[in-house]
Design a protein around this motif. Structure first.
Motif, short mmCIF file in Angstrom:
data_model
loop_
_atom_site.label_atom_id
_atom_site.label_comp_id
_atom_site.label_asym_id
_atom_site.label_seq_id
_atom_site.Cartn_x
_atom_site.Cartn_y
_atom_site.Cartn_z
N PRO A 165 0.83 -1.22 0.00
CA PRO A 165 0.00 0.00 0.00
C PRO A 165 0.86 1.27 0.00
CG PRO A 165 -0.80 -1.56 1.63
CD PRO A 165 0.51 -2.09 1.13
N MET A 166 0.42 2.26 -0.76
CA MET A 166 1.11 3.54 -0.86
C MET A 166 0.12 4.65 -0.53
SD MET A 166 3.12 3.29 -4.49
CE MET A 166 2.00 2.25 -5.41
N THR A 167 0.66 5.78 -0.12
CA THR A 167 -0.20 6.95 0.00
C THR A 167 -0.46 7.46 -1.42
OG1 THR A 167 1.58 8.57 0.10
CG2 THR A 167 0.89 7.57 2.20
N PRO A 168 -1.50 8.25 -1.62
CA PRO A 168 -1.73 8.82 -2.94
C PRO A 168 -0.54 9.65 -3.44
CG PRO A 168 -3.71 8.99 -1.64
CD PRO A 168 -2.63 8.49 -0.72
N ASP A 169 0.10 10.41 -2.56
CA ASP A 169 1.26 11.21 -2.96
C ASP A 169 2.42 10.33 -3.41
OD1 ASP A 169 0.00 13.62 -2.51
OD2 ASP A 169 0.85 13.88 -0.50
N GLN A 170 2.67 9.24 -2.69
CA GLN A 170 3.75 8.32 -3.08
C GLN A 170 3.47 7.72 -4.45
OE1 GLN A 170 3.43 5.70 0.31
NE2 GLN A 170 5.36 6.44 1.20
N ALA A 171 2.24 7.28 -4.67
CA ALA A 171 1.88 6.68 -5.96
C ALA A 171 2.01 7.69 -7.09
CB ALA A 171 0.46 6.13 -5.90
N GLU A 172 1.53 8.90 -6.85
CA GLU A 172 1.59 9.94 -7.88
C GLU A 172 3.03 10.25 -8.27
OE1 GLU A 172 0.06 14.49 -8.74
OE2 GLU A 172 -0.74 13.41 -7.01
N MET A 173 3.88 10.43 -7.27
CA MET A 173 5.28 10.75 -7.55
C MET A 173 5.99 9.60 -8.27
SD MET A 173 6.58 12.98 -4.29
CE MET A 173 5.99 11.87 -3.03
N MET A 174 5.76 8.38 -7.80
CA MET A 174 6.43 7.23 -8.38
C MET A 174 6.04 7.01 -9.85
SD MET A 174 6.43 3.26 -7.16
CE MET A 174 4.91 2.78 -7.97
N PHE A 175 4.74 7.03 -10.13
CA PHE A 175 4.28 6.79 -11.49
C PHE A 175 4.67 7.93 -12.43
CE2 PHE A 175 1.91 3.47 -9.52
CZ PHE A 175 1.62 2.55 -10.52
N THR A 176 4.62 9.16 -11.95
CA THR A 176 5.02 10.30 -12.78
C THR A 176 6.51 10.21 -13.12
OG1 THR A 176 3.31 11.69 -11.80
CG2 THR A 176 5.09 12.82 -12.94
N ARG A 177 7.32 9.91 -12.11
CA ARG A 177 8.77 9.80 -12.32
C ARG A 177 9.10 8.68 -13.31
NH1 ARG A 177 10.42 8.31 -7.46
NH2 ARG A 177 10.52 6.14 -8.05
N GLU A 178 8.49 7.52 -13.13
CA GLU A 178 8.77 6.40 -14.02
C GLU A 178 8.33 6.69 -15.45
OE1 GLU A 178 6.99 2.96 -12.26
OE2 GLU A 178 8.49 2.85 -10.66
N CYS A 179 7.19 7.32 -15.61
CA CYS A 179 6.70 7.68 -16.94
C CYS A 179 7.66 8.66 -17.61
CB CYS A 179 5.31 8.29 -16.83
SG CYS A 179 4.63 8.89 -18.38
N ALA A 180 8.10 9.67 -16.87
CA ALA A 180 9.02 10.67 -17.42
C ALA A 180 10.34 10.01 -17.83
CB ALA A 180 9.27 11.78 -16.42
N GLN A 181 10.81 9.07 -17.03
CA GLN A 181 12.05 8.37 -17.37
C GLN A 181 11.89 7.54 -18.64
OE1 GLN A 181 12.86 6.28 -13.70
NE2 GLN A 181 14.00 8.00 -12.84
N GLN A 182 10.74 6.94 -18.83
CA GLN A 182 10.48 6.15 -20.04
C GLN A 182 10.39 7.04 -21.28
OE1 GLN A 182 6.95 3.91 -19.26
NE2 GLN A 182 7.99 2.44 -17.92
N LYS A 183 9.90 8.25 -21.10
CA LYS A 183 9.72 9.17 -22.24
C LYS A 183 11.00 9.92 -22.59
CE LYS A 183 4.96 9.31 -22.25
NZ LYS A 183 4.45 8.39 -23.20
N GLN A 184 12.03 9.80 -21.75
CA GLN A 184 13.30 10.48 -22.01
C GLN A 184 13.92 9.93 -23.28
OE1 GLN A 184 16.14 9.96 -18.85
NE2 GLN A 184 15.91 12.05 -18.16
#
Length: 106
Positions: A82-101
């Motif tokens: 389980p994650m907090t909403p903030d943790q999930a938001e940051m993690m998924f945004t960061r991973e997506c941005a890294q994939q789009k680099q």
């Protein structure tokens, strides 16, 4: 005064369809993926089941690539710790941005 505001709002709404539109899907936007991940994490924290989350996604996301992206987020959020909403938001945004680099960019 109320009529003037209502008339202006109506004019804006009616004018929008004539403006050029650019289709973007959720899957194309990292901030949207992060927002969705945060919402899904919130659902999980509030005891919504994975099946309920998937049903909700089917209601709101009609585009096939959007549904695929949202389903992947739901699967991942519900299968991990389980994650907090903030943790999930940051993690998924960061991973997506890294994939789009672009390749080779550090």
């Amino acid at each position: 005064m109320k009529r003037a505001v209502a008339a202006a709002a109506l004019a804006v709404c009616l004018a929008q369809p004539s403006m050029p539109t650019f289709a973007q899907t959720v899957a194309d936007q990292c901030f949207a993926i992060g927002d969705i991940a945060g919402q899904v994490a919130s659902w999980r924290r509030h005891k919504k089941t994975k099946e309920q989350a998937l049903a909700q996604a089917q209601t709101y996301y009609k585009d096939a690539s959007d549904r695929q992206a949202v389903t992947a987020v739901i699967d991942r959020v519900y299968s991990g710790a389980p994650m907090t909403p903030d943790q999930a938001e940051m993690m998924f945004t960061r991973e997506c941005a890294q994939q789009k680099q672009p390749t080779g960019a550090q």
